[in-house]
Design an enzyme around this catalytic site. Sequence first.
Site, mmCIF file in Angstrom:
data_model
loop_
_atom_site.group_PDB
_atom_site.id
_atom_site.type_symbol
_atom_site.label_atom_id
_atom_site.label_comp_id
_atom_site.label_asym_id
_atom_site.label_seq_id
_atom_site.Cartn_x
_atom_site.Cartn_y
_atom_site.Cartn_z
ATOM 1 N N CYS A 1 -8.414 -5.667 -9.875
ATOM 2 C CA CYS A 1 -8.017 -4.590 -10.781
ATOM 3 C C CYS A 1 -7.616 -3.405 -9.905
ATOM 4 C CB CYS A 1 -9.193 -4.266 -11.688
ATOM 5 S SG CYS A 1 -8.800 -3.142 -13.012
ATOM 6 N N CYS B 1 -7.323 -1.317 1.464
ATOM 7 C CA CYS B 1 -6.260 -1.765 2.359
ATOM 8 C C CYS B 1 -6.888 -1.972 3.735
ATOM 9 C CB CYS B 1 -5.157 -0.726 2.431
ATOM 10 S SG CYS B 1 -3.888 -1.113 3.658
ATOM 11 N N CYS C 1 0.376 3.105 3.649
ATOM 12 C CA CYS C 1 0.817 2.569 4.947
ATOM 13 C C CYS C 1 1.851 1.461 4.841
ATOM 14 C CB CYS C 1 -0.385 2.086 5.752
ATOM 15 S SG CYS C 1 -1.174 0.620 5.045
ATOM 16 N N CYS D 1 -5.196 0.721 6.472
ATOM 17 C CA CYS D 1 -5.485 2.165 6.485
ATOM 18 C C CYS D 1 -6.803 2.533 5.812
ATOM 19 C CB CYS D 1 -4.333 2.942 5.847
ATOM 20 S SG CYS D 1 -4.189 2.724 4.057
ATOM 21 N N CYS E 1 0.851 -1.188 0.000
ATOM 22 C CA CYS E 1 0.000 0.000 0.000
ATOM 23 C C CYS E 1 0.888 1.239 0.000
ATOM 24 C CB CYS E 1 -0.904 -0.019 1.236
ATOM 25 S SG CYS E 1 -1.920 1.468 1.421
#
Length: 159
Positions: free
Chosen positions: A147, A123, A78, A126, A75
């Site tokens: 995607c 995510c 984070c 976060c 990510c």
Amino acid sequence: MKKLASIVVLMLMISCSGNAQNSSKEKKSYKVEKTATEWKKLLSPAQYYVLREAGTERAYSSDLNDNHKKGVFVCAACKTALYKSENKFDSGSGWPSFDRAEKGNVELDVDYKIGYARTELKCNTCGGHLGHSFDDGPRETTGKRHCINGAALEFVPEK
């Protein structure tokens, strides 16, 4: 006739209040939470647009779409590990695509932004918007296509 009209009005009121209650869901808390100002300082404008405003980057605009190196996609907000390079495939969609996520690190939610339900991927650390999941992935593996917006990811090469 007045009695029938009263019943119809009463049913509409009950129906509307029931839907309003169902649509208000509690906000989930995440391990990493920041204010909009803090996220804007940490992320590029493109990353902020995708991760915090649930935006979508233009197809074929991310360098990560053609990344075929071994490593992990994390990510961008984070740094949580989200996808392994071994699960990446060329979907022809113009966005990095994966047939599965790292277990427990990607949250599935429902998104109605374009008028119908889609499976949104976030995510789990976060809450950043990553992209969407579709059922047109490789049949020989999971059949799923995650995607993902390249702006939501950073690539960490294998050492």
